[in-house]
Design a protein around this motif. Structure first.
Motif, PDB file in Angstrom:
ATOM      1  N   SER A  39       0.854  -1.182   0.000  1.00  0.00           N
ATOM      2  CA  SER A  39       0.000   0.000   0.000  1.00  0.00           C
ATOM      3  C   SER A  39       0.891   1.233   0.000  1.00  0.00           C
ATOM      4  CB  SER A  39      -0.891  -0.012   1.238  1.00  0.00           C
ATOM      5  OG  SER A  39      -1.749   1.098   1.209  1.00  0.00           O
ATOM      6  N   GLY A  40       0.462   2.263  -0.660  1.00  0.00           N
ATOM      7  CA  GLY A  40       1.225   3.506  -0.679  1.00  0.00           C
ATOM      8  C   GLY A  40       1.269   4.097  -2.067  1.00  0.00           C
ATOM      9  N   THR A  41       1.922   5.222  -2.164  1.00  0.00           N
ATOM     10  CA  THR A  41       2.005   5.980  -3.403  1.00  0.00           C
ATOM     11  C   THR A  41       2.620   5.168  -4.529  1.00  0.00           C
ATOM     12  OG1 THR A  41       2.244   8.005  -2.130  1.00  0.00           O
ATOM     13  CG2 THR A  41       2.928   8.089  -4.427  1.00  0.00           C
ATOM     14  N   LEU A  42       2.008   5.248  -5.708  1.00  0.00           N
ATOM     15  CA  LEU A  42       2.543   4.616  -6.915  1.00  0.00           C
ATOM     16  C   LEU A  42       2.749   5.701  -7.956  1.00  0.00           C
ATOM     17  CD1 LEU A  42       3.269   2.017  -8.525  1.00  0.00           C
ATOM     18  CD2 LEU A  42       0.892   2.013  -9.299  1.00  0.00           C
ATOM     19  N   LEU A  43       3.966   5.770  -8.506  1.00  0.00           N
ATOM     20  CA  LEU A  43       4.285   6.674  -9.606  1.00  0.00           C
ATOM     21  C   LEU A  43       4.504   5.825 -10.843  1.00  0.00           C
ATOM     22  CD1 LEU A  43       6.885   8.872  -7.718  1.00  0.00           C
ATOM     23  CD2 LEU A  43       4.465   9.371  -8.088  1.00  0.00           C
ATOM     24  N   ALA A  44       4.081   6.315 -11.999  1.00  0.00           N
ATOM     25  CA  ALA A  44       4.232   5.535 -13.227  1.00  0.00           C
ATOM     26  C   ALA A  44       4.320   6.458 -14.433  1.00  0.00           C
ATOM     27  CB  ALA A  44       3.063   4.569 -13.396  1.00  0.00           C
ATOM     28  N   ALA A  45       4.972   5.934 -15.480  1.00  0.00           N
ATOM     29  CA  ALA A  45       5.076   6.661 -16.751  1.00  0.00           C
ATOM     30  C   ALA A  45       5.209   5.659 -17.883  1.00  0.00           C
ATOM     31  CB  ALA A  45       6.276   7.604 -16.735  1.00  0.00           C
ATOM     32  N   PHE A  46       4.607   5.987 -19.016  1.00  0.00           N
ATOM     33  CA  PHE A  46       4.780   5.167 -20.209  1.00  0.00           C
ATOM     34  C   PHE A  46       6.220   5.268 -20.686  1.00  0.00           C
ATOM     35  CE2 PHE A  46       0.198   6.148 -20.648  1.00  0.00           C
ATOM     36  CZ  PHE A  46      -0.299   4.863 -20.841  1.00  0.00           C
ATOM     37  N   SER A  47       6.753   4.172 -21.187  1.00  0.00           N
ATOM     38  CA  SER A  47       8.077   4.196 -21.800  1.00  0.00           C
ATOM     39  C   SER A  47       7.946   4.722 -23.222  1.00  0.00           C
ATOM     40  CB  SER A  47       8.683   2.794 -21.839  1.00  0.00           C
ATOM     41  OG  SER A  47       9.792   2.769 -22.709  1.00  0.00           O
TER      42      SER A  47
END
Length: 143
Positions: free
Chosen positions: A46-54
């Motif tokens: 649980s917690g913050t998730l950061l994501a970005a498309f490659s």
């Protein structure tokens, strides 16, 4: 919502992440105003998730943050699973940016560290000496 990004070269595909570790990828039809959920994945912590498309691999989403733990994961949208992990950090990332070419990934931490990671090799270089937490990172459009 922790991250919100439009896919490069696909203006109808978006990703969103949440503070409880969920990744959602959806398609939005501008004509009808409707969206369709394409992928939903809950990360183990649980917690913050950061994501970005490659930018270099359209079916890959790079993820980090508390939901991932100390490192990076590469989520394959076609297979709907984590395909690779890099545990190259002793700190949890609080910011993420990917170069326009897709070959460099930068991570920032609350402990004032910037880590630059090679997308293909997994090698990295640390940059220290910042005066405060690294809450935001960005590449120039030329990389």
């Amino acid at each position: 919502v922790c991250s919100l990004q439009c896919a490069p070269d696909q203006s109808d595909t978006w990703l969103a992440t949440t503070s409880d570790g969920n990744l959602a990828v959806f398609r939005f039809d501008m004509t009808s105003g409707r969206s369709e959920l394409v992928v939903r994945h809950a990360f183990p912590h649980s917690g913050t998730l950061l994501a970005a498309f490659s930018p270099s691999q359209p079916s890959c989403v790079v993820c980090c943050g508390e939901a991932v733990g100390r490192g990076l994961v590469f989520f394959n949208l076609d297979e709907r699973r984590v395909e690779r992990s890099l545990a190259t950090m002793d700190q949890v990332a609080m910011s993420l940016s990917i170069s326009p070419s897709g070959y460099l990934i930068t991570l920032g931490t609350a402990e004032r560290l910037v880590k630059v990671v090679d997308f293909e090799e997994g090698t990295f270089q640390d940059f220290t000496g910042h005066s405060d937490a690294v809450a935001s990172l960005a590449f120039s459009p030329s990389g």
